[in-house]
Design a protein around this motif. Structure first.
Motif, PDB file in Angstrom:
ATOM      1  N   ALA A  62     -38.580 -23.538-100.021  1.00 25.42           N
ATOM      2  CA  ALA A  62     -37.257 -22.932-100.111  1.00 25.42           C
ATOM      3  C   ALA A  62     -37.340 -21.427-100.292  1.00 25.42           C
ATOM      4  O   ALA A  62     -38.312 -20.899-100.842  1.00 25.42           O
ATOM      5  N   THR A  63     -36.296 -20.739 -99.826  1.00 19.19           N
ATOM      6  CA  THR A  63     -36.100 -19.321-100.129  1.00 19.19           C
ATOM      7  C   THR A  63     -34.620 -19.020 -99.962  1.00 19.19           C
ATOM      8  O   THR A  63     -33.836 -19.862 -99.514  1.00 19.19           O
ATOM      9  N   ASP A  64     -34.233 -17.800-100.364  1.00 19.27           N
ATOM     10  CA  ASP A  64     -32.818 -17.415-100.326  1.00 19.27           C
ATOM     11  C   ASP A  64     -32.408 -17.026 -98.906  1.00 19.27           C
ATOM     12  O   ASP A  64     -33.242 -16.862 -98.010  1.00 19.27           O
ATOM     13  N   GLU A  65     -31.106 -16.890 -98.710  1.00 15.65           N
ATOM     14  CA  GLU A  65     -30.551 -16.440 -97.440  1.00 15.65           C
ATOM     15  C   GLU A  65     -29.574 -15.309 -97.713  1.00 15.65           C
ATOM     16  O   GLU A  65     -28.673 -15.483 -98.528  1.00 15.65           O
ATOM     17  N   PRO A  66     -29.704 -14.137 -97.099  1.00 13.01           N
ATOM     18  CA  PRO A  66     -30.719 -13.791 -96.106  1.00 13.01           C
ATOM     19  C   PRO A  66     -32.104 -13.631 -96.724  1.00 13.01           C
ATOM     20  O   PRO A  66     -32.236 -13.428 -97.922  1.00 13.01           O
ATOM     21  N   ALA A  67     -33.112 -13.721 -95.875  1.00 14.42           N
ATOM     22  CA  ALA A  67     -34.499 -13.552 -96.293  1.00 14.42           C
ATOM     23  C   ALA A  67     -34.917 -12.124 -95.937  1.00 14.42           C
ATOM     24  O   ALA A  67     -35.071 -11.784 -94.780  1.00 14.42           O
ATOM     25  N   TYR A  68     -35.065 -11.294 -96.970  1.00 15.16           N
ATOM     26  CA  TYR A  68     -35.240  -9.855 -96.771  1.00 15.16           C
ATOM     27  C   TYR A  68     -36.662  -9.468 -96.359  1.00 15.16           C
ATOM     28  O   TYR A  68     -37.635 -10.119 -96.727  1.00 15.16           O
ATOM     29  N   GLU A  69     -36.751  -8.363 -95.634  1.00 14.86           N
ATOM     30  CA  GLU A  69     -38.035  -7.725 -95.376  1.00 14.86           C
ATOM     31  C   GLU A  69     -38.404  -6.885 -96.605  1.00 14.86           C
ATOM     32  O   GLU A  69     -37.527  -6.477 -97.362  1.00 14.86           O
ATOM     33  N   PRO A  70     -39.687  -6.658 -96.851  1.00 18.15           N
ATOM     34  CA  PRO A  70     -40.869  -7.027 -96.053  1.00 18.15           C
ATOM     35  C   PRO A  70     -41.396  -8.424 -96.371  1.00 18.15           C
ATOM     36  O   PRO A  70     -42.480  -8.791 -95.955  1.00 18.15           O
ATOM     37  N   ASP A  74     -37.072 -10.445 -89.769  1.00 12.38           N
ATOM     38  CA  ASP A  74     -35.905 -10.820 -88.956  1.00 12.38           C
ATOM     39  C   ASP A  74     -35.128 -11.983 -89.557  1.00 12.38           C
ATOM     40  O   ASP A  74     -34.518 -12.779 -88.816  1.00 12.38           O
ATOM     41  N   ASP A  75     -35.156 -12.113 -90.898  1.00  7.92           N
ATOM     42  CA  ASP A  75     -34.409 -13.176 -91.582  1.00  7.92           C
ATOM     43  C   ASP A  75     -34.803 -14.566 -91.078  1.00  7.92           C
ATOM     44  O   ASP A  75     -33.984 -15.472 -90.978  1.00  7.92           O
ATOM     45  N   PHE A  83     -44.620 -10.948 -95.817  1.00  4.16           N
ATOM     46  CA  PHE A  83     -45.615 -11.345 -96.813  1.00  4.16           C
ATOM     47  C   PHE A  83     -45.391 -12.760 -97.346  1.00  4.16           C
ATOM     48  O   PHE A  83     -46.322 -13.576 -97.359  1.00  4.16           O
ATOM     49  N   GLU A  84     -44.175 -13.070 -97.783  1.00  2.96           N
ATOM     50  CA  GLU A  84     -43.958 -14.382 -98.405  1.00  2.96           C
ATOM     51  C   GLU A  84     -43.985 -15.521 -97.400  1.00  2.96           C
ATOM     52  O   GLU A  84     -44.453 -16.626 -97.727  1.00  2.96           O
ATOM     53  N   SER A  85     -43.519 -15.291 -96.199  1.00  2.97           N
ATOM     54  CA  SER A  85     -43.634 -16.324 -95.167  1.00  2.97           C
ATOM     55  C   SER A  85     -45.097 -16.634 -94.898  1.00  2.97           C
ATOM     56  O   SER A  85     -45.507 -17.803 -94.828  1.00  2.97           O
ATOM     57  N   TRP A 104     -38.351 -25.648 -93.957  1.00  2.00           N
ATOM     58  CA  TRP A 104     -37.726 -24.596 -94.757  1.00  2.00           C
ATOM     59  C   TRP A 104     -36.316 -24.990 -95.183  1.00  2.00           C
ATOM     60  O   TRP A 104     -35.606 -25.676 -94.442  1.00  2.00           O
ATOM     61  N   GLN A 105     -35.945 -24.536 -96.351  1.00  2.00           N
ATOM     62  CA  GLN A 105     -34.648 -24.875 -96.936  1.00  2.00           C
ATOM     63  C   GLN A 105     -34.054 -23.618 -97.575  1.00  2.00           C
ATOM     64  O   GLN A 105     -34.788 -22.813 -98.161  1.00  2.00           O
ATOM     65  N   SER A 106     -32.763 -23.452 -97.467  1.00  2.74           N
ATOM     66  CA  SER A 106     -32.094 -22.294 -98.067  1.00  2.74           C
ATOM     67  C   SER A 106     -31.596 -22.645 -99.472  1.00  2.74           C
ATOM     68  O   SER A 106     -30.828 -23.602 -99.646  1.00  2.74           O
TER      69      SER A 106
END
Length: 294
Positions: A62-70, A74-75, A83-85, A104-106
């Protein structure tokens, strides 16, 4: 009925004791070694690709939405970039799951470490490890050492701050539930209450619109914001670690999850073999230098 002679009673008692001893000797007895061994030993629960995950044969991240850089690119958390992906897929591989087995889950940032059963196997979303959060969830070992940083518009009074004391009279903002907000409240201790926002996007908008003098985010995010999103902003500086212990991001798991030792072992292995350092250099190499606010 007359009582049996004493000699007879003694003989019967002796025979009964002997029979009981024989029966007990034949019965299964507790194995001392088995009793001392913890249930769910790591050797069984961490079998590669066969963990007790939410969905058999799959690893739900899981991660939040939007998924920020870096942290992501590209979300798109599933893209493997950012890095986290990249860390998530490296952990998955270490656990025995290839990219196709990762789902993946939001999940909103604050919900990830709130009390209650989780719908994911682990969450990766710049969540700092803390004793308070450990009351509700488990954490893996840290996968990134992080510092918090202050961003202000280049032509503002806030941009000229050189110390923590210089920040005290400013209106500061940060995302709610973050250690960024904690640093404002507990380190800066400003003369006016901090503005708390549900998302970093809202904090950035408040900065651009002049609703706050400066915002606090983690350092890699600060570099990305000033380079690509709010280009007329600058990094004022970064805070020192508090208490001599570095702030670390950790993977979030259910409280008492059987996966926690497995995921921790995976993170530790990635640190030991240099994978985390390599991914940090690849995705976060620009986020390394900023003045320290003391």
């Amino acid at each position: 009925m007359h009582p049996a002679p004493r000699a007879l009673r003694r003989a019967v008692a002796f025979a009964t004791t002997a029979l009981l001893a024989t029966a007990l000797g034949c019965a299964p007895q507790p194995d001392e070694k088995a009793a001392d061994a913890p249930s769910g030993a790591a050797g069984n629960t961490c079998a590669k690709g066969k963990l007790a995950t939410k969905t058999s044969g799959k690893l739900t991240v899981a991660t939040d939405e939007p998924a920020y850089e870096p942290w992501f690119k590209d979300d798109k958390p599933a893209g493997g970039e950012g890095f986290e992906s990249a860390v998530a897929y490296a952990v998955a591989k270490q656990l025995g799951y290839d990219k196709s087995a990762v789902v993946w889950q939001s999940v909103p940032f604050n919900k990830a470490f709130a009390p209650g059963e989780k719908t994911f196997d682990f969450d990766i979303n710049q969540v700092s490890i803390s004793d308070e959060r450990k009351k509700a969830v488990d954490f893996s070992s840290g996968y990134y050492d992080v510092r918090q940083a202050v961003i202000a518009l280049k032509d503002s009074k806030a941009a000229k701050a050189k110390s923590v004391a210089d920040l005290k009279g400013l209106k500061l903002g940060a995302q709610v539930g973050t250690t960024s907000l904690d640093y404002i409240d507990n380190v800066v201790k400003p003369s006016q209450d901090a503005a708390a926002y549900a998302k970093n996007d809202q904090a950035k908008s408040a900065l651009k619109n002049g609703q706050v003098d400066a915002i606090v985010v983690d350092l890699p995010t600060a570099f990305y914001i000033t380079a690509a999103e709010v280009t007329d902003a600058t990094i004022v500086g970064q805070f020192e670690n508090q208490g001599g212990t570095p702030e670390q991001f950790g993977l979030v798991l259910d409280k008492g999850s059987a996966l926690t030792p497995c995921v921790t072992d995976a993170v530790d292995a990635l640190r030991k073999d240099g994978t985390l350092d390599r991914l940090e250099q690849q995705w976060l190499s620009d986020a390394v230098d900023a003045p320290v606010l003391k």
